[in-house]
Design a protein around this motif. Structure first.
Motif, PDB file in Angstrom:
ATOM      1  N   ASN A 231      -4.891  18.699  20.626  1.00 56.84           N
ATOM      2  CA  ASN A 231      -4.226  19.848  20.218  1.00 56.84           C
ATOM      3  C   ASN A 231      -4.118  20.810  21.294  1.00 56.84           C
ATOM      4  OD1 ASN A 231      -6.992  20.721  20.202  1.00 56.84           O
ATOM      5  ND2 ASN A 231      -6.802  21.257  18.071  1.00 56.84           N
TER       6      ASN A 231
ATOM      7  N   ASP B  62      -2.985  16.263  15.114  1.00 57.51           N
ATOM      8  CA  ASP B  62      -3.797  16.029  13.861  1.00 57.51           C
ATOM      9  C   ASP B  62      -4.334  14.778  13.717  1.00 57.51           C
ATOM     10  OD1 ASP B  62      -5.554  16.014  11.496  1.00 57.51           O
ATOM     11  OD2 ASP B  62      -4.028  17.326  10.422  1.00 57.51           O
ATOM     12  N   TYR B  63      -5.684  14.661  13.983  1.00 55.84           N
ATOM     13  CA  TYR B  63      -6.327  13.358  13.990  1.00 55.84           C
ATOM     14  C   TYR B  63      -6.191  12.641  12.818  1.00 55.84           C
ATOM     15  CZ  TYR B  63     -10.748  15.108  12.320  1.00 55.84           C
ATOM     16  OH  TYR B  63     -11.583  15.716  11.518  1.00 55.84           O
ATOM     17  N   ARG B  64      -6.269  13.345  11.803  1.00 55.05           N
ATOM     18  CA  ARG B  64      -6.195  12.726  10.346  1.00 55.05           C
ATOM     19  C   ARG B  64      -4.952  12.245  10.029  1.00 55.05           C
ATOM     20  NH1 ARG B  64      -7.742  17.967  10.936  1.00 55.05           N
ATOM     21  NH2 ARG B  64      -9.788  18.694  10.184  1.00 55.05           N
ATOM     22  N   GLU B  65      -3.909  12.697  10.623  1.00 56.06           N
ATOM     23  CA  GLU B  65      -2.506  11.987  10.577  1.00 56.06           C
ATOM     24  C   GLU B  65      -2.492  10.710  11.244  1.00 56.06           C
ATOM     25  OE1 GLU B  65       2.289  12.933  11.457  1.00 56.06           O
ATOM     26  OE2 GLU B  65       0.733  14.526  11.856  1.00 56.06           O
TER      27      GLU B  65
END
Length: 341
Positions: A32, A50-53
């Protein structure tokens, strides 16, 4: 094998190496900041802020997590829930509770968990472990260790490195502690530490002096500082990471009843047979050990784990023991007392 790398500081090398390995596809990376954007472009890989995405969007077999320590538990949990095998950078987590949660969730979902104590894959570290086990210096009596170097000023622009959860104890000393545990097989029982922030005046330490006692008897003296111009650290003396300017010298010293060893020069001091004591000259022998790239060896091991189901060389349980020692050191310094592990 489909792979993602979450975090492009330490993780950048893993991403680079993965592109050179047959049958491994670097699906995406996460980061990011502007550096992450530049590195993703060089890699030719899609970048997720966003690593979650990324984890929600991409079909993956394995993920390498090199995010800030406090994010490890969440990232591993999200991977585990999707059946994605994980290489998580050291320390396993920022707290023992998070480390235990990581181990539980990996077990619950049946994923393989490898913790990134990459020095265990070093040819130098493995050779020293072999030499100590052979008894070449007799029974181990004590160890002196140093981690002394000067990090670039820009290193400290990331807030997590200068606030709780950062600092050289959790970021760097955790490597040295794990390396010594692995080399010697010693069980660390208690620690006494003094830490200071004399150099940068940040929330976390920049310097620490530590006395370590083991169940087997040998004691360890350890000095840590990441703000002094000095060459006595694993990073600078081993030359294993081309990022750092290589400096000749040693960072660990092992003392035994029959001799001593300096690492990584592998200088061995002993007496000639039937001679002993200060009236006699010490005999000096230097050994040559073939270099390797521990991080590449670690990556290849992780790929083997994902593809064949091989057992992780550094388990969550073992990495948790190293974390417990580091947190005990931090607590000892904060409370100014001896802390039992």
């Amino acid at each position: 094998m489909k792979l993602a790398v979450l975090g492009l500081n330490h993780g950048y090398k893993f991403a680079q190496d993965s592109k050179q390995i047959a049958n491994v596809e670097l699906v995406a990376v996460a980061g990011n900041d502007e550096l992450a954007k530049q590195r993703a472009e060089l890699l030719g890989a899609p970048l997720f802020v966003d690593y979650r995405e990324l984890l929600e969007t991409c079909d993956l077999d394995g993920a390498i997590i090199t995010l800030p320590n406090h994010l490890h538990e969440e990232a591993v949990r999200l991977c585990a829930e999707k059946g994605i095998h994980v290489l998580v950078e050291k320390p396993i987590a920022a707290t023992v509770a998070d480390g235990e949660a990581i181990i539980r969730v990996a077990r619950k979902h049946g994923i393989h968990l490898l913790v990134g104590h990459h020095r265990r894959f070093s040819s130098k570290v493995r050779k020293l472990k072999e030499m100590l086990a052979s008894g070449v210096i007799g029974d181990l009596v004590g160890i002196n260790m140093m981690f002394t170097l000067a990090k670039d000023h820009t290193y400290f622009t990331e807030n997590w490195r200068v606030t709780k959860g950062g600092g050289p104890l959790l970021i760097n000393a955790v490597h040295d502690i794990d390396t010594i545990r692995f080399m010697t097989g010693l069980t660390i029982e208690r620690v006494y530490a003094s830490s200071q922030n004399l150099i940068r005046k940040n929330e976390v330490e920049d310097t620490a002096s530590i006395l370590i006692e083991t169940a087997e008897g040998p004691t360890i003296n350890y000095f840590v500082s990441d703000g002094v111009p000095a060459p006595w650290s694993y990073e600078l003396t081993t030359g294993e990471n081309p990022k750092y300017a290589h400096a000749k010298g040693d960072c660990y010293y092992f003392f035994g009843t029959k001799g001593s060893i300096a690492f990584p020069s592998f200088t061995v001091y002993t007496y000639v047979e039937d001679q002993y004591g200060w009236d006699h000259p010490l005999q000096l022998e230097k050994m040559n050990v073939q270099d390797n790239d521990p991080m590449t060896a670690e990556l290849l091991h992780f790929i083997d784990i994902v593809k064949s189901g091989a057992s992780p060389f550094v388990t969550g349980a073992d990495a948790l023991e190293t974390l417990k020692v580091i947190l005990a050191i931090k607590r000892s310094a904060e409370e100014r007392r001896i802390v039992e592990i």
